[in-house]
Design a protein around this motif. Structure first.
Motif, PDB file in Angstrom:
ATOM      1  N   PRO A  64      -8.012  -8.121  -2.696  1.00 49.92           N
ATOM      2  CA  PRO A  64      -6.834  -7.318  -2.030  1.00 49.92           C
ATOM      3  C   PRO A  64      -5.862  -7.795  -1.066  1.00 49.92           C
ATOM      4  O   PRO A  64      -6.490  -8.718  -0.581  1.00 49.92           O
ATOM      5  CB  PRO A  64      -7.771  -6.122  -1.518  1.00 49.92           C
ATOM      6  CG  PRO A  64      -8.980  -6.895  -0.936  1.00 49.92           C
ATOM      7  CD  PRO A  64      -9.317  -7.817  -2.095  1.00 49.92           C
ATOM      8  N   VAL A  65      -4.760  -7.143  -1.189  1.00 48.92           N
ATOM      9  CA  VAL A  65      -3.846  -7.435   0.113  1.00 48.92           C
ATOM     10  C   VAL A  65      -4.690  -7.186   1.506  1.00 48.92           C
ATOM     11  O   VAL A  65      -5.147  -6.248   1.723  1.00 48.92           O
ATOM     12  CB  VAL A  65      -2.721  -6.631  -0.189  1.00 48.92           C
ATOM     13  CG1 VAL A  65      -1.573  -7.137   1.167  1.00 48.92           C
ATOM     14  CG2 VAL A  65      -1.985  -6.930  -1.376  1.00 48.92           C
ATOM     15  N   VAL A  66      -4.416  -8.329   2.369  1.00 50.86           N
ATOM     16  CA  VAL A  66      -4.948  -8.035   3.617  1.00 50.86           C
ATOM     17  C   VAL A  66      -4.013  -7.540   4.716  1.00 50.86           C
ATOM     18  O   VAL A  66      -2.995  -7.798   4.451  1.00 50.86           O
ATOM     19  CB  VAL A  66      -5.709  -9.485   4.112  1.00 50.86           C
ATOM     20  CG1 VAL A  66      -6.709 -10.086   3.114  1.00 50.86           C
ATOM     21  CG2 VAL A  66      -4.524 -10.651   4.437  1.00 50.86           C
ATOM     22  N   VAL A  67      -4.704  -7.122   5.639  1.00 47.72           N
ATOM     23  CA  VAL A  67      -3.759  -6.441   6.702  1.00 47.72           C
ATOM     24  C   VAL A  67      -4.216  -7.229   7.993  1.00 47.72           C
ATOM     25  O   VAL A  67      -5.427  -7.181   8.494  1.00 47.72           O
ATOM     26  CB  VAL A  67      -3.980  -4.799   6.905  1.00 47.72           C
ATOM     27  CG1 VAL A  67      -3.259  -4.299   8.138  1.00 47.72           C
ATOM     28  CG2 VAL A  67      -3.867  -4.170   5.805  1.00 47.72           C
ATOM     29  N   LEU A  68      -3.144  -7.774   8.648  1.00 54.44           N
ATOM     30  CA  LEU A  68      -3.350  -8.535   9.825  1.00 54.44           C
ATOM     31  C   LEU A  68      -2.360  -8.023  11.203  1.00 54.44           C
ATOM     32  O   LEU A  68      -1.399  -7.563  10.990  1.00 54.44           O
ATOM     33  CB  LEU A  68      -2.865 -10.186   9.839  1.00 54.44           C
ATOM     34  CG  LEU A  68      -3.727 -10.852   8.536  1.00 54.44           C
ATOM     35  CD1 LEU A  68      -3.021 -12.375   8.412  1.00 54.44           C
ATOM     36  CD2 LEU A  68      -5.126 -11.172   8.948  1.00 54.44           C
ATOM     37  N   GLY A  69      -3.226  -7.604  12.167  1.00 53.77           N
ATOM     38  CA  GLY A  69      -2.664  -6.917  13.542  1.00 53.77           C
ATOM     39  C   GLY A  69      -2.576  -7.970  14.372  1.00 53.77           C
ATOM     40  O   GLY A  69      -3.567  -8.895  14.599  1.00 53.77           O
TER      41      GLY A  69
ATOM     42  N   GLY B 126       4.413  -8.179  -4.039  1.00 52.74           N
ATOM     43  CA  GLY B 126       3.248  -9.467  -4.593  1.00 52.74           C
ATOM     44  C   GLY B 126       2.970  -9.988  -3.527  1.00 52.74           C
ATOM     45  O   GLY B 126       2.167 -11.011  -3.720  1.00 52.74           O
ATOM     46  N   ALA B 127       3.186  -9.618  -2.332  1.00 51.44           N
ATOM     47  CA  ALA B 127       2.401 -10.564  -0.826  1.00 51.44           C
ATOM     48  C   ALA B 127       1.008 -10.164  -1.212  1.00 51.44           C
ATOM     49  O   ALA B 127       0.607  -9.315  -1.405  1.00 51.44           O
ATOM     50  CB  ALA B 127       3.258 -10.135   0.274  1.00 51.44           C
ATOM     51  N   ASP B 128       0.574 -11.247  -0.431  1.00 52.95           N
ATOM     52  CA  ASP B 128      -1.145 -11.320  -0.394  1.00 52.95           C
ATOM     53  C   ASP B 128      -1.463 -10.576   0.866  1.00 52.95           C
ATOM     54  O   ASP B 128      -2.654 -10.429   1.279  1.00 52.95           O
ATOM     55  CB  ASP B 128      -1.489 -12.769  -0.359  1.00 52.95           C
ATOM     56  CG  ASP B 128      -1.101 -13.429  -1.813  1.00 52.95           C
ATOM     57  OD1 ASP B 128      -1.822 -13.016  -2.441  1.00 52.95           O
ATOM     58  OD2 ASP B 128      -0.148 -14.343  -1.730  1.00 52.95           O
ATOM     59  N   GLY B 129      -0.609 -10.312   1.962  1.00 52.33           N
ATOM     60  CA  GLY B 129      -0.971  -9.937   3.214  1.00 52.33           C
ATOM     61  C   GLY B 129       0.173  -9.254   3.953  1.00 52.33           C
ATOM     62  O   GLY B 129       1.213  -9.700   3.767  1.00 52.33           O
ATOM     63  N   LEU B 130      -0.329  -8.503   4.832  1.00 44.18           N
ATOM     64  CA  LEU B 130       0.917  -7.964   5.776  1.00 44.18           C
ATOM     65  C   LEU B 130       0.515  -8.357   7.095  1.00 44.18           C
ATOM     66  O   LEU B 130      -0.648  -8.200   7.546  1.00 44.18           O
ATOM     67  CB  LEU B 130       0.755  -6.151   5.994  1.00 44.18           C
ATOM     68  CG  LEU B 130       1.389  -5.507   4.565  1.00 44.18           C
ATOM     69  CD1 LEU B 130       0.410  -4.323   4.317  1.00 44.18           C
ATOM     70  CD2 LEU B 130       2.772  -5.332   5.016  1.00 44.18           C
ATOM     71  N   TRP B 131       1.512  -9.022   7.887  1.00 43.16           N
ATOM     72  CA  TRP B 131       1.459  -9.474   9.316  1.00 43.16           C
ATOM     73  C   TRP B 131       2.126  -8.585  10.145  1.00 43.16           C
ATOM     74  O   TRP B 131       3.314  -8.269  10.208  1.00 43.16           O
ATOM     75  CB  TRP B 131       1.910 -10.764   9.208  1.00 43.16           C
ATOM     76  CG  TRP B 131       1.872 -11.503  10.428  1.00 43.16           C
ATOM     77  CD1 TRP B 131       2.736 -11.325  11.595  1.00 43.16           C
ATOM     78  CD2 TRP B 131       1.074 -12.684  10.959  1.00 43.16           C
ATOM     79  NE1 TRP B 131       2.367 -12.089  12.395  1.00 43.16           N
ATOM     80  CE2 TRP B 131       1.332 -12.994  12.311  1.00 43.16           C
ATOM     81  CE3 TRP B 131       0.120 -13.296  10.209  1.00 43.16           C
ATOM     82  CZ2 TRP B 131       0.542 -14.147  12.867  1.00 43.16           C
ATOM     83  CZ3 TRP B 131      -0.694 -14.070  10.627  1.00 43.16           C
ATOM     84  CH2 TRP B 131      -0.408 -14.676  11.906  1.00 43.16           C
ATOM     85  N   LEU B 132       1.467  -7.568  10.938  1.00 45.02           N
ATOM     86  CA  LEU B 132       1.865  -6.456  11.464  1.00 45.02           C
ATOM     87  C   LEU B 132       2.287  -7.042  13.172  1.00 45.02           C
ATOM     88  O   LEU B 132       1.670  -7.878  13.490  1.00 45.02           O
ATOM     89  CB  LEU B 132       1.026  -5.337  11.734  1.00 45.02           C
ATOM     90  CG  LEU B 132       0.791  -4.539  10.408  1.00 45.02           C
ATOM     91  CD1 LEU B 132      -0.168  -3.539  10.488  1.00 45.02           C
ATOM     92  CD2 LEU B 132       1.949  -4.052   9.789  1.00 45.02           C
ATOM     93  N   GLY B 133       3.362  -6.683  13.610  1.00 48.57           N
ATOM     94  CA  GLY B 133       3.699  -7.116  14.655  1.00 48.57           C
ATOM     95  C   GLY B 133       2.811  -6.774  16.073  1.00 48.57           C
ATOM     96  O   GLY B 133       1.930  -5.951  15.796  1.00 48.57           O
TER      97      GLY B 133
END
Ligand SMILES: O=C(O)C(=O)C[C@]1(C(=O)O)C=C[C@@H](O)C=C1
Length: 394
Positions: free
Chosen positions: A23-28, A185-192
């Motif tokens: 799955p797409v990952v979420v980074l905070g 199609g990104a593999d992850g979200l890099w949140l601010g």
């Protein structure tokens, strides 16, 4: 190739987190994101790396990424972090820092900033791999102060296709663009750094629901396969709820709503259309599924209608439920059920194969079916029958 038309990326392991596969990952940002993120990132203040990274690590045993400010931060990064972040300013203007970061033999996230081209970005990523990085992940943040709307999803997509490396995108502190990032199609979200738990939760929802639609997954373990099914079920639930709402609207707009106005030809056609998108299941397997879905929607519509009617009847000076439900019906509410049958309604299940043109016909705004007055009476009778019959059909 995935369903988004991308070649698969080579997964990079950051601590316990595989980026690029699954799955797409979420980074905070740490420490604001206490819950919900798959991993956290931290940019320690100059000279405070040891202390701030130790503090971040003490409260979080998941994947932690650190962005060193100088080569002197490298030992603290090695001690506490699972990966290194290199901003464009570092890989383009601070070669000693970039070399020290890569020499840690950790995975490296190479970020594209303002004014750096796709070529420069991909060349920097390749150099990091040559200099010892244990896997390279690209991160597109557009480089605008605060990130967000400057993120270039076309660049992210091209970078992934050209390099075969996983790509993250940084849509800022909010999750407004999270669905777009996943769809691109990104593999992850890099949140601010300022993204709070609400933004993380919204990003997670986008990853789950949009990811289920656009991202091919090939899980290799039972747990991973079940988690992938859970994501698809989440998307199904959202769509089923939305479908039930729309089906309820149709019941109010049709001349004969509810089970009484069932239109089997319309159902056959919608199953056939779905089978074109779901050829493995095919019409034969889809038909019972859609029958259950449609009946659930009709039950809900009838029960909602009956509840509104009861509320109307028991209210002190209630308004006409047909007006509040948007049926737009007029005339007396006591029109008989015989009138209803005349419209092609009548008993629910037998009515299924009835006159579909009649049942499926959209109500004409002027109420001219068989003359304005007669049309009004027939519609009124049908609506009453729909409400009265509601909960009895099972
Ligand atoms: O299209 C209609 O006429 C509807 O009432 C909606 C719907 C559906 O849920 O899709 C429900 C019942 C009908 O038999 C056909 C379709």
């Amino acid at each position: 190739m995935s369903s988004t038309g991308r070649p698969g990326a080579q997964a990079v392991q950051i601590g316990s987190l595989a980026v690029g596969a699954g799955p797409v990952v979420v980074l905070g940002g740490a420490p604001a994101c206490r819950q919900g993120a798959d991993g956290r990132w931290l940019r320690p203040r100059a000279g405070r790396a040891a202390e701030e990274l130790a503090a971040a690590r003490s409260g979080w045993d998941g994947p932690l990424l650190a962005e060193p400010a100088s080569p002197g931060d490298a030992p603290a990064v090695a001690a506490h972090a699972d990966g290194v972040v290199l901003a464009a300013s570092a890989w383009s203007g601070a070669p000693a820092l970039a070399r020290a970061a890569c020499a840690l033999a950790l995975p490296v996230v190479v970020t594209r900033g303002a004014g750096t081209s796709l070529d420069e970005w991909l060349t920097a990523a390749a150099r990091c791999a040559d200099e010892g990085a244990r896997g390279v992940v690209l991160c597109e943040d557009g480089g605008a102060p605060g990130g967000g709307l400057a993120v270039d999803l076309g660049a992210a997509r091209a970078a992934r296709a050209l390099s075969g490396r996983p790509v993250l995108a940084a849509p800022g502190d909010g999750a407004e663009l999270a669905a777009a990032v996943v769809a691109a199609g990104a593999d992850g979200l890099w949140l601010g750094a300022e993204a709070g738990e609400e933004a993380v939760a919204a990003a997670r929802e986008a990853v789950t629901v949009v990811g289920a639609l656009v991202r091919d997954e090939h899980p290799a373990t039972l747990t991973a396969a079940r988690e992938a099914i859970d994501r698809v079920d989440a998307a199904l639930a959202v769509l089923l709820e939305r479908r039930a709402g729309l089906a309820g609207t149709v019941q109010r707009l049709k001349p004969v709503g509810g089970f009484a106005g069932r239109d089997m030809e319309r159902e056959r056609r919608l199953v056939a259309a779905m089978a074109r998108r779901a050829p493995l299941l095919g019409e034969e397997r889809l038909a019972p599924v859609m029958n259950a879905v449609i009946e659930a929607g009709l039950h809900l519509a009838e029960q909602t209608r009956a509840a509104a009617r009861r509320a109307h009847e028991s209210g002190p000076r209630a308004t006409d439920p047909d007006e509040t439900q948007g049926t737009g019906s007029v005339g007396t509410r006591k029109a008989g059920r015989d009138d209803t049958r005349a419209t092609g309604g009548g008993d629910t299940r037998e009515a299924g194969g009835g006159d579909t043109r009649e049942n499926g016909a959209e109500r004409s705004p002027g109420g001219t079916e068989g003359g304005p007055h007669q049309g009004d009476l027939r519609r009124r009778a049908a609506v009453d029958a729909f409400a009265a019959d509601g909960p009895d059909h099972d």
